[in-house]
Design an enzyme around this catalytic site. Structure first.
Site, PDB file in Angstrom:
ATOM      1  N   GLU A 121      96.785  -3.144 -89.847  1.00 51.80           N
ATOM      2  CA  GLU A 121      96.400  -4.467 -90.319  1.00 51.80           C
ATOM      3  C   GLU A 121      96.078  -5.390 -89.152  1.00 51.80           C
ATOM      4  O   GLU A 121      96.730  -5.325 -88.115  1.00 51.80           O
ATOM      5  CB  GLU A 121      97.597  -5.038 -91.101  1.00 51.80           C
ATOM      6  CG  GLU A 121      97.265  -6.016 -92.180  1.00 51.80           C
ATOM      7  CD  GLU A 121      98.510  -6.434 -92.974  1.00 51.80           C
ATOM      8  OE1 GLU A 121      99.072  -5.591 -93.713  1.00 51.80           O
ATOM      9  OE2 GLU A 121      98.914  -7.588 -92.838  1.00 51.80           O
ATOM     10  N   ASP A 169      95.640  -9.520 -88.787  1.00 50.54           N
ATOM     11  CA  ASP A 169      95.853 -10.709 -89.626  1.00 50.54           C
ATOM     12  C   ASP A 169      95.514 -12.029 -88.966  1.00 50.54           C
ATOM     13  O   ASP A 169      95.895 -12.265 -87.823  1.00 50.54           O
ATOM     14  CB  ASP A 169      97.354 -10.870 -89.939  1.00 50.54           C
ATOM     15  CG  ASP A 169      97.920  -9.764 -90.755  1.00 50.54           C
ATOM     16  OD1 ASP A 169      97.146  -9.070 -91.416  1.00 50.54           O
ATOM     17  OD2 ASP A 169      99.153  -9.592 -90.732  1.00 50.54           O
ATOM     18  N   GLU A 179      96.684 -15.736 -90.314  1.00 49.49           N
ATOM     19  CA  GLU A 179      97.397 -16.453 -91.370  1.00 49.49           C
ATOM     20  C   GLU A 179      97.423 -17.936 -91.018  1.00 49.49           C
ATOM     21  O   GLU A 179      97.756 -18.302 -89.891  1.00 49.49           O
ATOM     22  CB  GLU A 179      98.823 -15.930 -91.527  1.00 49.49           C
ATOM     23  CG  GLU A 179      98.849 -14.559 -92.167  1.00 49.49           C
ATOM     24  CD  GLU A 179     100.245 -14.012 -92.360  1.00 49.49           C
ATOM     25  OE1 GLU A 179     100.515 -13.459 -93.439  1.00 49.49           O
ATOM     26  OE2 GLU A 179     101.060 -14.129 -91.439  1.00 49.49           O
ATOM     27  N   GLN A 235      98.549 -18.176 -87.307  1.00 48.56           N
ATOM     28  CA  GLN A 235      99.325 -17.030 -86.828  1.00 48.56           C
ATOM     29  C   GLN A 235      98.471 -15.771 -86.899  1.00 48.56           C
ATOM     30  O   GLN A 235      97.796 -15.537 -87.897  1.00 48.56           O
ATOM     31  CB  GLN A 235     100.582 -16.856 -87.690  1.00 48.56           C
ATOM     32  CG  GLN A 235     101.357 -15.579 -87.398  1.00 48.56           C
ATOM     33  CD  GLN A 235     102.743 -15.577 -88.026  1.00 48.56           C
ATOM     34  OE1 GLN A 235     103.588 -16.415 -87.730  1.00 48.56           O
ATOM     35  NE2 GLN A 235     102.988 -14.627 -88.909  1.00 48.56           N
ATOM     36  N   ASN A 250      98.504 -11.409 -86.209  1.00 43.99           N
ATOM     37  CA  ASN A 250      99.437 -10.296 -86.086  1.00 43.99           C
ATOM     38  C   ASN A 250      98.644  -8.994 -86.119  1.00 43.99           C
ATOM     39  O   ASN A 250      97.518  -8.951 -86.631  1.00 43.99           O
ATOM     40  CB  ASN A 250     100.452 -10.339 -87.237  1.00 43.99           C
ATOM     41  CG  ASN A 250     101.731  -9.578 -86.931  1.00 43.99           C
ATOM     42  OD1 ASN A 250     101.866  -8.940 -85.878  1.00 43.99           O
ATOM     43  ND2 ASN A 250     102.672  -9.624 -87.859  1.00 43.99           N
ATOM     44  N   ASN A 301     105.252  -7.067 -86.174  1.00 41.89           N
ATOM     45  CA  ASN A 301     106.050  -7.759 -85.152  1.00 41.89           C
ATOM     46  C   ASN A 301     105.267  -8.094 -83.899  1.00 41.89           C
ATOM     47  O   ASN A 301     105.820  -8.126 -82.807  1.00 41.89           O
ATOM     48  CB  ASN A 301     107.276  -6.927 -84.752  1.00 41.89           C
ATOM     49  CG  ASN A 301     108.203  -6.692 -85.915  1.00 41.89           C
ATOM     50  OD1 ASN A 301     108.339  -7.549 -86.791  1.00 41.89           O
ATOM     51  ND2 ASN A 301     108.815  -5.517 -85.960  1.00 41.89           N
ATOM     52  N   ARG A 302     103.964  -8.295 -84.055  1.00 41.40           N
ATOM     53  CA  ARG A 302     103.131  -8.671 -82.904  1.00 41.40           C
ATOM     54  C   ARG A 302     102.547 -10.063 -83.128  1.00 41.40           C
ATOM     55  O   ARG A 302     101.364 -10.294 -82.892  1.00 41.40           O
ATOM     56  CB  ARG A 302     101.996  -7.651 -82.720  1.00 41.40           C
ATOM     57  CG  ARG A 302     102.267  -6.547 -81.724  1.00 41.40           C
ATOM     58  CD  ARG A 302     103.260  -5.550 -82.195  1.00 41.40           C
ATOM     59  NE  ARG A 302     103.555  -4.565 -81.155  1.00 41.40           N
ATOM     60  CZ  ARG A 302     104.494  -3.628 -81.284  1.00 41.40           C
ATOM     61  NH1 ARG A 302     105.216  -3.551 -82.383  1.00 41.40           N
ATOM     62  NH2 ARG A 302     104.709  -2.778 -80.306  1.00 41.40           N
ATOM     63  N   ASP A 311     109.440 -19.836 -98.310  1.00 42.38           N
ATOM     64  CA  ASP A 311     110.710 -19.275 -97.845  1.00 42.38           C
ATOM     65  C   ASP A 311     110.700 -19.057 -96.324  1.00 42.38           C
ATOM     66  O   ASP A 311     111.737 -18.872 -95.719  1.00 42.38           O
ATOM     67  CB  ASP A 311     111.028 -17.957 -98.576  1.00 42.38           C
ATOM     68  CG  ASP A 311     109.893 -16.954 -98.499  1.00 42.38           C
ATOM     69  OD1 ASP A 311     108.729 -17.363 -98.281  1.00 42.38           O
ATOM     70  OD2 ASP A 311     110.170 -15.749 -98.639  1.00 42.38           O
ATOM     71  N   GLY A 343     110.379 -22.556 -90.608  1.00 42.47           N
ATOM     72  CA  GLY A 343     111.291 -21.474 -90.969  1.00 42.47           C
ATOM     73  C   GLY A 343     111.835 -21.569 -92.382  1.00 42.47           C
ATOM     74  O   GLY A 343     112.905 -21.060 -92.672  1.00 42.47           O
ATOM     75  N   ARG A 356     114.179 -11.945 -79.094  1.00 41.58           N
ATOM     76  CA  ARG A 356     113.852 -11.031 -80.180  1.00 41.58           C
ATOM     77  C   ARG A 356     113.676  -9.602 -79.661  1.00 41.58           C
ATOM     78  O   ARG A 356     114.033  -8.642 -80.329  1.00 41.58           O
ATOM     79  CB  ARG A 356     112.551 -11.524 -80.805  1.00 41.58           C
ATOM     80  CG  ARG A 356     112.120 -10.826 -82.041  1.00 41.58           C
ATOM     81  CD  ARG A 356     110.905 -11.570 -82.579  1.00 41.58           C
ATOM     82  NE  ARG A 356     110.224 -10.838 -83.597  1.00 41.58           N
ATOM     83  CZ  ARG A 356     108.932 -11.009 -83.886  1.00 41.58           C
ATOM     84  NH1 ARG A 356     108.213 -11.892 -83.193  1.00 41.58           N
ATOM     85  NH2 ARG A 356     108.355 -10.319 -84.837  1.00 41.58           N
TER      86      ARG A 356
END
Ligand code: NAG
Ligand code: NAG
Length: 300
Positions: free
Chosen positions: A116, A118, A120, A133, A135, A143-144, A209, A214, A290
């Site tokens: 994928e 992305d 966003e 964002q 990814n 997680n990129r 959410d 956050g 992280r």
């Protein structure tokens, strides 16, 4: 002297400098004439049918979200490599909690091994800036994330969001400014999606959410429906046809696969530096909390 200018003005000035550079840089300027991909012939709707509409001439498409449902669309064809582009105008006003996703994906469900790419767009309270964002997923692993601010209000007008994808780089562009480049390092453990052809999709959904601070800011449904607008989809790339490895260029050209498109041009590199200095607000490659051990590609 420039050092005494307010940063906002500086931003504008710099924006002008690179916009002007861009006008003369037509390296990637191969956009097909607007409207050459009609919705009817090239896309399927996902989600609620009554949450989709078009302008009377069919050129502008609208996806809406309310408390009951969101909506989305996806290309019928898959592509492997090319230049994929569309103009979007995002939900204005109080859009906190609302996310517009615009992305490429190898699977139309959420297959555990999907690839994928992305974009966003994370909405915000009235007058507060949108976050964009990006990814990258390979084999179901993401997680990129990177996050950027934009140098304009993306809710006021249409802007072009594009992906250049070949076997050497994946570059995310906003109005032809490369905001992110993801390189193929050619190593066996490389995290670079390149094998699976991908669809182009978009959707609008409620993500209160996690999206805004956050998950602290909730979607205010009194402002629904939330509407994002689209036009000028263009795929200048390799259309995938089974059986493997048939690949048909959508335009008869393949500049996106040629040497000049394997890395950013000099002027794109200048723009990229400007983006790094001014617009990056999160980079997973700097998130040591992280990732005590950063992903391999961060050390390129
Ligand atoms: C929303 O606006 C606030 C305040 O300017 C900012 O900190 C935040 O990053 C913005 N974006 C999102 C998605 O919350
Ligand atoms: C939602 O928007 C309405 C109309 O602008 C406003 O009166 C109300 O206070 C908002 N609700 C919240 C929880 O912010």
């Amino acid at each position: 002297m420039a050092m005494h200018l307010p940063s906002r003005i500086l931003l504008l000035l710099t924006a002008c400098v690179f916009t002007c550079t861009y006008i003369s840089n037509a390296a990637t300027d191969n956009a097909a004439p607007s409207g050459s991909f009609s919705f009817k012939d090239n896309f399927d709707l996902t989600g609620a049918e009554d949450h989709f509409s078009t302008s009377p001439d069919g050129q502008v498409w609208y996806l809406s979200l309310d408390k009951k449902a969101g909506c989305g669309f996806q290309t019928r064809d898959r592509y492997r490599f090319g230049w994929f582009s569309m103009k979007l105008k995002l939900v204005g006003g109080d859009s906190a909690g609302v996310v517009t996703a615009y992305y490429m994906c190898s699977d139309l469900g959420a297959a555990p091994d999907r690839d994928e790419l992305d974009f966003e767009f994370l909405g915000n309270r009235t007058g507060e800036p949108y976050t964009i964002q990006t990814n990258v997923y390979k084999g179901g692993v993401g997680n990129r994330e990177m996050r950027h601010q934009l140098w304009f209000d993306p809710t006021e007008d249409f802007h072009t969001y594009s992906i250049l994808w070949n076997n050497h780089q994946i570059a995310f562009f906003v109005d032809r400014v490369p905001i992110r480049v993801y390189k193929n390092n050619g190593k066996p453990n490389n995290f670079f999606p390149s094998d699976k052809p991908m669809y182009m999709l978009s959707s609008i959904w409620n993500a209160d959410d996690w999206a805004t601070r956050g998950g602290l800011e909730k979607t205010n449904w009194t402002h629904a429906p939330f509407v994002s607008s689209y036009k000028d989809f263009n795929a200048d790339g390799c259309k995938w046809e089974d059986p493997y490895p048939k690949c048909v260029s959508t335009t008869g050209e393949n500049w996106w696969d040629q040497y000049e498109a394997w890395a950013l041009t000099d002027s794109q590199q200048e723009d990229s530096k400007w983006v790094w200095r001014n617009l990056v607000i999160y980079d997973y490659c700097k998130d040591y909390e992280r990732f005590p051990k950063l992903p391999e590609e961060c050390n390129l």
